[in-house]
Design an enzyme around this catalytic site. Sequence first.
Site, PDB file in Angstrom:
ATOM      1  N   LYS A  86      31.957  62.024  59.583  1.00 33.83           N
ATOM      2  CA  LYS A  86      33.235  61.771  60.260  1.00 33.83           C
ATOM      3  C   LYS A  86      32.944  61.861  61.754  1.00 33.83           C
ATOM      4  CE  LYS A  86      37.626  64.070  61.077  1.00 33.83           C
ATOM      5  NZ  LYS A  86      38.303  65.364  60.917  1.00 33.83           N
ATOM      6  N   GLU A 129      40.721  51.793  62.170  1.00 33.04           N
ATOM      7  CA  GLU A 129      39.721  52.868  62.047  1.00 33.04           C
ATOM      8  C   GLU A 129      39.158  52.973  60.629  1.00 33.04           C
ATOM      9  OE1 GLU A 129      40.684  56.828  61.182  1.00 33.04           O
ATOM     10  OE2 GLU A 129      42.786  56.634  61.752  1.00 33.04           O
ATOM     11  N   ASP A 159      41.765  74.928  67.639  1.00 26.72           N
ATOM     12  CA  ASP A 159      41.582  73.605  67.046  1.00 26.72           C
ATOM     13  C   ASP A 159      42.554  72.581  67.640  1.00 26.72           C
ATOM     14  OD1 ASP A 159      40.988  71.430  65.485  1.00 26.72           O
ATOM     15  OD2 ASP A 159      41.147  72.478  63.566  1.00 26.72           O
ATOM     16  N   SER A 188      42.535  68.423  68.388  1.00 25.33           N
ATOM     17  CA  SER A 188      41.768  67.206  68.109  1.00 25.33           C
ATOM     18  C   SER A 188      41.290  66.522  69.386  1.00 25.33           C
ATOM     19  CB  SER A 188      42.619  66.219  67.316  1.00 25.33           C
ATOM     20  OG  SER A 188      41.898  65.011  67.138  1.00 25.33           O
ATOM     21  N   ALA A 189      40.052  66.031  69.318  1.00 21.12           N
ATOM     22  CA  ALA A 189      39.490  65.261  70.434  1.00 21.12           C
ATOM     23  C   ALA A 189      40.234  63.941  70.633  1.00 21.12           C
ATOM     24  CB  ALA A 189      38.003  65.003  70.195  1.00 21.12           C
ATOM     25  N   ASP A 190      41.053  63.547  69.647  1.00 25.17           N
ATOM     26  CA  ASP A 190      41.862  62.318  69.807  1.00 25.17           C
ATOM     27  C   ASP A 190      42.745  62.408  71.049  1.00 25.17           C
ATOM     28  OD1 ASP A 190      40.828  61.496  67.384  1.00 25.17           O
ATOM     29  OD2 ASP A 190      42.710  61.680  66.265  1.00 25.17           O
ATOM     30  N   LYS A 216      51.284  64.211  61.598  1.00 24.84           N
ATOM     31  CA  LYS A 216      51.765  64.932  60.421  1.00 24.84           C
ATOM     32  C   LYS A 216      52.135  66.358  60.791  1.00 24.84           C
ATOM     33  CE  LYS A 216      49.549  62.974  56.428  1.00 24.84           C
ATOM     34  NZ  LYS A 216      48.419  62.102  56.738  1.00 24.84           N
ATOM     35  N   VAL A 252      40.158  58.339  65.286  1.00 24.83           N
ATOM     36  CA  VAL A 252      40.906  57.665  66.353  1.00 24.83           C
ATOM     37  C   VAL A 252      40.097  57.699  67.656  1.00 24.83           C
ATOM     38  CG1 VAL A 252      42.970  57.826  67.818  1.00 24.83           C
ATOM     39  CG2 VAL A 252      43.180  57.995  65.321  1.00 24.83           C
TER      40      VAL A 252
END
Length: 299
Positions: free
Chosen positions: A86, A25, A138, A140-142, A159, A106
Amino acid sequence: MNEFLDLSSRVNEAIKNREPIVALESTIISHGMPYPTNVQTAKMLEKTVEDNGAVPATIAVINGRIKIGLNEEELEYMATKKGILKLSRMDLPYAVAKGYDGATTVAATMICAKLAGIKVFATGGVGGVHRGVVDTFDVSADLVELSKTPVIVVSAGVKSILDISKTLEMLETLGVTVVGYKTDDFPSFYSQKSGSKLYMRADDPKTVAQIFKAKSALGLEGGMLVANPIDKSKEIPHEVIDKTINMALEEANRTGIRGKDVTPFLLARIVEYVPKALEANVELVKSNAVLAAMISKSI
Ligand code: PSU
Ligand code: MN
């Protein structure tokens, strides 16, 4: 091949000859690490994949073109240019249509890898459910991408800027196959363990490939998350990093940092306060690149 894709000549040749390929990535380069470690790491990762018998393909959007495989000049560009977007799933079409530059997260890297027919991707940490999700929503769309797009993502877990147990709950809900590599405990990026148990484990690259093949043979859409813990000798204890993470989270809340700016902000703060976190980060992505190369040879 999709009209928006530009394959490097090496990647093009690899696709024709059915050689193993590993996607890498670019958000980690443009928004995840400071200069010059970002570009050094990007080059080192390409070499690591090559040294382990696969062809590297760093993915990014430059002038609206989806590049599969970047040369040294393009890696340097992604590492230094100001104003690089991003990109996740939602904004990939925007960058392509407007001719912008964008680093792929990602989620976006998985989408582009799939367009090029690449099945294995090495990264550091994936996005997840943020702490404080009840207020911010919140997530993540990952995570959603992992449930949709058939790519094996090799990471060192997530993390602890994130809520790890909620992230695993979400992955379960989405039906994402999460496999620990030689571990039963989900790794927390800087540490081998997080305290959250995994239900699936693989002890060699071939097993990972077999699980992925079974998934597609069953007609199940989506990818797979391989959780590869950091080397014991490179681990940073929770106590060292947790205080910094809490400070950074508090600062993000207080100063109103929201949306896609949250993750890059927290990553920058961690490295500022704990410089050896950057070294650990470089080491763990390298180890993920080695494993991804081995998996790509079994697919
Ligand atoms: N976690 C890291 N390093 C990173 C990222 C996450 O430890 O560089 C990047 C990856 O590109 C990941 C993205 O896909 O951040 C997730 O961003 P968000 O939380 O905004 O979905
Ligand atoms: Mn987010």
